[in-house]
Each structure stands twice: as structure tokens, then as C-alpha cells.
Design an enzyme around this catalytic site. Sequence first.
Site, PDB file in Angstrom:
ATOM      1  N   ARG A   1      33.371 -32.629  33.183  1.00 23.83           N
ATOM      2  CA  ARG A   1      33.088 -34.093  33.296  1.00 23.83           C
ATOM      3  C   ARG A   1      33.635 -34.442  34.928  1.00 23.83           C
ATOM      4  O   ARG A   1      34.153 -33.457  35.211  1.00 23.83           O
ATOM      5  CB  ARG A   1      33.597 -35.241  31.756  1.00 23.83           C
ATOM      6  CG  ARG A   1      35.084 -35.285  32.076  1.00 23.83           C
ATOM      7  CD  ARG A   1      35.850 -36.279  31.828  1.00 23.83           C
ATOM      8  NE  ARG A   1      36.215 -37.480  33.492  1.00 23.83           N
ATOM      9  CZ  ARG A   1      36.270 -37.120  34.220  1.00 23.83           C
ATOM     10  NH1 ARG A   1      37.199 -36.289  34.413  1.00 23.83           N
ATOM     11  NH2 ARG A   1      36.228 -38.323  35.591  1.00 23.83           N
ATOM     12  N   GLN A  51      39.552 -42.803  31.235  1.00 24.55           N
ATOM     13  CA  GLN A  51      39.553 -42.036  32.311  1.00 24.55           C
ATOM     14  C   GLN A  51      41.082 -42.109  33.288  1.00 24.55           C
ATOM     15  O   GLN A  51      41.189 -41.270  33.920  1.00 24.55           O
ATOM     16  CB  GLN A  51      38.491 -41.650  32.901  1.00 24.55           C
ATOM     17  CG  GLN A  51      37.077 -40.938  31.565  1.00 24.55           C
ATOM     18  CD  GLN A  51      35.921 -41.712  31.451  1.00 24.55           C
ATOM     19  OE1 GLN A  51      36.917 -42.599  31.111  1.00 24.55           O
ATOM     20  NE2 GLN A  51      35.199 -41.142  31.331  1.00 24.55           N
ATOM     21  N   ASP A 101      28.584 -40.192  40.911  1.00 21.37           N
ATOM     22  CA  ASP A 101      28.114 -40.033  40.422  1.00 21.37           C
ATOM     23  C   ASP A 101      27.112 -39.388  41.511  1.00 21.37           C
ATOM     24  O   ASP A 101      26.388 -38.774  40.585  1.00 21.37           O
ATOM     25  CB  ASP A 101      27.794 -40.498  38.885  1.00 21.37           C
ATOM     26  CG  ASP A 101      29.576 -40.598  38.254  1.00 21.37           C
ATOM     27  OD1 ASP A 101      29.875 -41.499  38.874  1.00 21.37           O
ATOM     28  OD2 ASP A 101      29.498 -39.364  37.875  1.00 21.37           O
TER      29      ASP A 101
HETATM   30  O1  MRU Z   1      31.821 -40.032  32.012  1.00 20.11           O
HETATM   31  P1  MRU Z   1      32.609 -39.539  33.263  1.00 20.11           P
HETATM   32  O2  MRU Z   1      33.927 -39.837  32.820  1.00 20.11           O
HETATM   33  O3  MRU Z   1      32.365 -38.074  33.739  1.00 20.11           O
HETATM   34  O4  MRU Z   1      32.047 -40.187  34.861  1.00 20.11           O
HETATM   35  C1  MRU Z   1      32.517 -39.477  35.879  1.00 20.11           C
HETATM   36  C2  MRU Z   1      33.154 -40.790  36.957  1.00 20.11           C
HETATM   37  O5  MRU Z   1      31.881 -41.612  36.857  1.00 20.11           O
HETATM   38  C3  MRU Z   1      34.010 -41.039  37.972  1.00 20.11           C
HETATM   39  O6  MRU Z   1      34.649 -42.175  38.456  1.00 20.11           O
HETATM   40  C4  MRU Z   1      33.606 -40.022  39.409  1.00 20.11           C
HETATM   41  O7  MRU Z   1      33.658 -40.873  40.434  1.00 20.11           O
HETATM   42  C5  MRU Z   1      32.175 -39.843  39.323  1.00 20.11           C
HETATM   43  S1  MRU Z   1      32.954 -37.895  39.225  1.00 20.11           S
HETATM   44  C6  MRU Z   1      33.688 -37.732  41.169  1.00 20.11           C
END
Ligand code: MRU
Length: 375
Positions: free
Chosen positions: A53, A204, A245
Site C-alpha cells: 500500500r 495505518q 495518493d
Molecule cells: O490506503 P493506503 O494505506 O494505501 O493509503 C495511503 C495513504 O493515503 C497515505 O496517507 C499516504 O499519504 C499516501 S501514500 C504515501
Amino acid sequence: MSNVATFVVPIRWDDVSEEIVWLDNSRIPWNEVYTSSKDLHRLITAIQGLEIRGAPILGEAGAYGTAMVANNSPNSNDQILKNAIEQGDLLAAARPTAVNLGWGVRKIQEVIRSEIGKGSSAPDVKAAAIDCAKNIQIDNVSATVKIGEQGKTLIHDGDVLVTVCNAGTLACDGIGTSTAPMRAAWADGVRFRVLTTYTAPLYQGARLTAWELKKDGIPVQVITDNMAGHLMREEKATAVWAGADRILGNYSEESGTVYNKIGTFGLSLMAKELGVKMYVAAPTSTIDPLHTVADVRIEQRKPQEVETLFGGTTVVPKGVGVINPAFDRTPPSLVSAIVTEIGVVEFPYSSSIPALLESEGSMVKLSHDSPGKRQ
Ligand code: MRU
């Protein structure tokens, strides 16, 4: 360069077994378990189950996954290309919000097309695909270190930093993105502390960011998501640091819109009310110059994630509905600065991001079709 170290390799290609190996994020902090597979459907399950992820790591998974599909193909260039396109597109659709996943897939598809166009043999096409995926990973690691250098001057002695989800090594490789300026500043002797939000429903922030910062020896405390406003004011928070993201990056007023883990928009509103800086750290590969707010789909995840605590105790009465968006959208006006590997940009992002993407070293380039482009 600061003395910062990469302490885990979240994903890699194994040359001997010819498969992808990854650190299962869904089992941290309880177990540090590496899993491997050469099966695309297993990789997709791992991405959807958040074993793998975080936007930059999804870029690597997209690249390694498409290279793996090519590598698994018979030694026929037609078959390699067909599989890389069909199965790569399937992989790119595994999660809709992070732009990096499709970006990584397309990079490998382009390399395969170009090698075939040059007349390379099938084994050479496969080798080029795997090399390209490895180089994407090397570039990602190097980008995190550069983000650390670009962003560390924004962190000062005595700061209280708030972060959300995990944009550390586990999500981004290297020294992470939102964690990179923290790690670089810490290595330079700057002393601060970090509050990481739970980031329900998958925690997370509590499970992963706290695990990483504890390993670094950076003071970190976990807070529940609903404590953020109160504690930002009472603990005199100085900045929020988030990853991304997807960041819209074009000539329109939407440029600088940040898609990140659910909770980021709320933190940005609190930050504005309290006069706290809202920083976003991401590599340029997270910038999307092609799409608009109307195009981007926010992933809706299974209701069970909200109904139960990690598939265990049920916390919602039977028959009551839940909503489970995985990400939210923060408007550019709430973002104080975006820290990338090639520079720090500020509002108005409709001019600062295009200038950034046109500068040397950007991993994505503006296209003629970029929204808002003035002819
Ligand atoms: O659903 P995830 O755990 O893949 O989401 C990841 C995120 O949104 C993180 O906060 C992050 O800032 C983006 S990935 C560096």
C-alpha cells in the site's frame, strides 16, 4: 546529505525465484512477515488487502507486476505485449485513487513497446521490463531522500508535528515522504515530537507510522482521529505533514488539489482555523497533470472495515449502514506547501506546479491535454 537510513525494503524483485517479495503491511506491528508470489492475481489481492500500500509503493508494485507478467509470458514478443497490456490494465485497476499504480504499469508497457520496436529479442524485452521496474524503485528511494533535504528546513526545534496514515518507508520506500523531512531534520539534530492519528478504520497511523518512528527514536504519540482538533490546539501543534495518493497538477484552479487518506481534509481545516501549516510531501510521480476533480474516483472500501475492529469485535449495531471512503480531497487553498524531490511549491499551484513539472528531473511532464492549458 543527512545521515538517514532505509531500514526495511518494502517490496523487491527476486532475481533467483523470479517473483515479487513484499513486506505484508497488514500484519505490522504484530509480525514482520515477507510474502512472495509470481501470480498476478495474488499481487492484486495483496494490493486490495493493503498488504502492499501507499502511492509510491503502488507505483513500484504496478511496475514489478507488469514486468512479472511479461517475464511469465512465452518467448514471443506479441504474447509479451498482449499480456502486459491486458493484465497490466487489470493490475492498474486494483485500486482507483493513487495515481502511481497506473503510472508504474504504463512505464513498463511503454518500455516493452519500445524494446519490441527496436527489434529486441523476447528475453531482452523481459530483461528490459524488469530493469525498468528496478530503476523506478531506485528513483523512488532517491526521491524520498531528496524530499527529506527539500523539506527539512520547514521543521524546527520544539515543533509539534501532526501526521495522518502512513507515508513512511512502508508506503513510499526509502525514508518515506511525509516522514522524510522529519527523518532528515532529526538526523541534523533538530528536536521535535510527532502526533500520529489512529487513521481508522485500518489504523495505518497507529500501526505503521508509530512503528516506523519508534524504530528511528523520534518521539511519537498516537492519538485517536477525533482528538486531533483539541490536541492540535492544546499541544500547540506547529504543522501537519501528510503524504498524497494523487495531486492534481495542471493549469487550472484545481491544481494542487490533494487526494490523501481519509482524515486529511479534516486536518487541513483544523490547521487553517488554528494557524498551523499544512504540508504535503510527495514525489512528482504522484502529480496527475491529466485529470480533474470530476475524473478522480475515491475508493469505497468494504463496510466490514467500519463495522468491526479489524475483523474482530463488531462495533456497529446489526442493520445500521456505514460509509467507508478510503481517501478525501483537500482543496489547494488549504495546502501551505507541497514538498517534492525537485522543489517546494506554494499556492497558486496553477502556476507553481506546471513550472515544477517543466523543470529538470520531474518524473511526469505536462501534456498538451492538461486541464486549463492556455493555448
Ligand atoms: O490506503 P493506503 O494505506 O494505501 O493509503 C495511503 C495513504 O493515503 C497515505 O496517507 C499516504 O499519504 C499516501 S501514500 C504515501
